[in-house]
Design an enzyme around this catalytic site. Structure first.
Site, PDB file in Angstrom:
ATOM      1  N   ARG A 170       0.903  -1.019  -0.128  1.00 44.18           N
ATOM      2  CA  ARG A 170       0.145   0.042  -0.133  1.00 44.18           C
ATOM      3  C   ARG A 170       0.571   1.150  -0.060  1.00 44.18           C
ATOM      4  O   ARG A 170       0.177   2.654  -0.058  1.00 44.18           O
ATOM      5  CB  ARG A 170      -0.209   0.057   1.401  1.00 44.18           C
ATOM      6  N   GLU A 180      -6.585  -5.035   9.025  1.00 45.95           N
ATOM      7  CA  GLU A 180      -6.085  -6.390   9.511  1.00 45.95           C
ATOM      8  C   GLU A 180      -7.646  -6.935  10.361  1.00 45.95           C
ATOM      9  O   GLU A 180      -7.806  -5.396  11.812  1.00 45.95           O
ATOM     10  CB  GLU A 180      -5.068  -6.044  10.297  1.00 45.95           C
TER      11      GLU A 180
END
Length: 315
Positions: A170, A180
Site C-alpha cells: 500500500r 487487518e
C-alpha cells in the site's frame, strides 16, 4: 488564532484502489476484491475511481502466503528500480508492475488512497494500520471510521518504527491504509470477519465521498497503538523454539502486559514472565505467518494523535 486558520486544505482523493490477495491465503480481501471486480456497484461513489485489484494472483491460486518472497515487504527502492534483465523473484516482478500501475511510489501521479486488505490469525478484531502520524487525511478518515463502527471497536496500529517499518504494498499510494481483521485461519473465510472488513471499507469510501464533496471535518484526536518492539519466542542454541505463548497472554491482543505478567510457557512447563520496565500492549500475538519471521508478538504503547480540521482544496 481563529479556528479557520487551522484548517488544512488537502487535494481531492480522486483515485482509490482496494487490494486483495497481497497474501494469497488471507481470504476476506481476496473474496471482496474478486466480488467487486465482477460487480463494483457497492464501492461506487460519485466522482471517485475505485479499482479493486488482486495483487498476488499466483499466491491466491495456490492459497499460500507468497510464491518466492513476501509481497508486503517487496516495495523497497532497490526492488522497484531493479533491472528487468535480472532474474527477479515473482513478488519483486509483481511489485514493479503494481508500482507502474498505481504509483510511482512517492510520485505525484500515484493513486490517492490504497486500502490493503489482510487477515490475521491473532485475536486483533478490526484494525486499521497507518504508516504516518502526520497524514491528516488518514487520521481524519480513521476517526470517521471508528465513530461509524461504534459501539464495535476498531483499533489503530501506527508503525513508524525505523527498524520495524517495512515497504508495504500500500505504500505506493499517497495515503496508504492497511486493514487487518481477525481472528481467521489461513485459507478460511469467516462470515463475521468478512462482514467487518466490508463495513470498514463502506465507511472509508463514505468519508472520501464526503471529503470530495467539500464537507469540512473538524479537529479530532485518534487513539493509536504505536509499534515499539518485536518479541521472538525463546530459543535454544540451535535456534529452535523452546516455548509457546502463555495461555494468559494468548488471544489478549491490545490488552496491557505488565511487568511480572506471564508471557511464555516452556515445553517443560516453566512460565517466563514479562520483565520490561513499562506496561505494553501486545498485538499480532501468535500470528501464524510470523513464525518464519521469528516474531511471537509486537509490543505497542498507547498514544493520542491530534489532527487539524481538513477540507478539500478548491481550485
Amino acid at each position: 488564532m481563529s479556528s479557520r486558520t487551522n484548517i488544512s486544505c488537502l487535494q481531492e482523493a480522486k483515485r482509490v484502489a482496494i487490494f486483495g490477495g497481497t497474501h494469497g491465503n488471507e481470504m476476506s480481501g481476496i473474496v471482496l476484491a474478486n466480488m467487486w471486480i465482477q460487480n463494483a456497484t457497492e464501492i461506487e461513489r460519485k466522482g471517485l475511481v475505485c479499482k479493486p485489484f488482486i495483487t498476488n494472483p499466483r499466491a491466491v491460486e495456490k492459497c499460500t502466503r507468497y510464491i518466492d518472497t513476501d509481497l508486503n515487504r517487496a516495495f523497497t527502492p532497490e526492488n522497484l528500480s531493479a533491472s528487468e534483465l535480472e532474474a527477479l523473484p515473482y513478488e519483486v516482478q509483481r511489485a514493479k508492475e503494481i508500482n507502474q500501475m498505481f504509483g510511482p511510489k512517492g510520485g505525484s501521479d500515484a493513486y490517492d488512497v490504497i486500502f490493503d486488505l489482510h487477515n490475521t490469525t491473532s485475536n486483533m478484531g478490526s484494525t486499521l494500520i497507518l504508516e504516518s502520524s502526520t497524514d491528516l487525511f488518514n487520521l481524519q478518515m480513521v476517526h470517521y471510521i471508528k465513530k461509524a463502527m461504534a459501539p464495535h471497536t476498531c483499533s489503530v496500529l501506527l508503525n513508524e518504527h525505523p527498524q520495524l517499518k517495512y515497504s508495504t504494498t500500500r505504500s505506493v499510494a499517497k495515503h496508504p491504509v492497511g486493514l487487518e481483521v481477525g481472528p481467521q485461519p489461513q485459507g478460511v473465510l469467516r462470515s463475521n470477519v468478512f462482514e467487518s472488513m466490508r463495513t470498514i471499507l463502506k465507511h472509508a469510501l463514505d468519508f472520501i465521498e464526503l471529503f470530495n464533496n467539500g464537507v469540512e471535518f473538524p479537529p479530532c484526536t485518534v487513539n493509536v497503538f504505536r509499534v515499539q518492539e518485536r518479541m521472538d519466542y525463546p530459543r535454544d542454541t540451535n535456534g529452535n523454539i523452546t516455548a509457546m505463548v502463555h495461555p494468559h497472554l494468548q488471544d489478549c491482543d491490545w490488552e496491557p502486559l505488565n511487568r511480572g505478567d506471564p508471557m511464555f510457557l516452556t515445553f517443560d512447563g516453566r512460565t517466563i514472565l514479562y520483565e520490561g520496565a513499562n506496561t505494553v500492549y501486545p498485538t499480532f500475538i501468535n500470528e501464524a505467518a510470523y513464525y518464519e519471521k521469528q516474531q511471537a508478538f509486537v509490543t505497542t504503547c498507547r498514544e493520542i494523535l491530534a489532527a487539524n480540521a481538513i477540507r478539500k482544496a478548491f481550485k
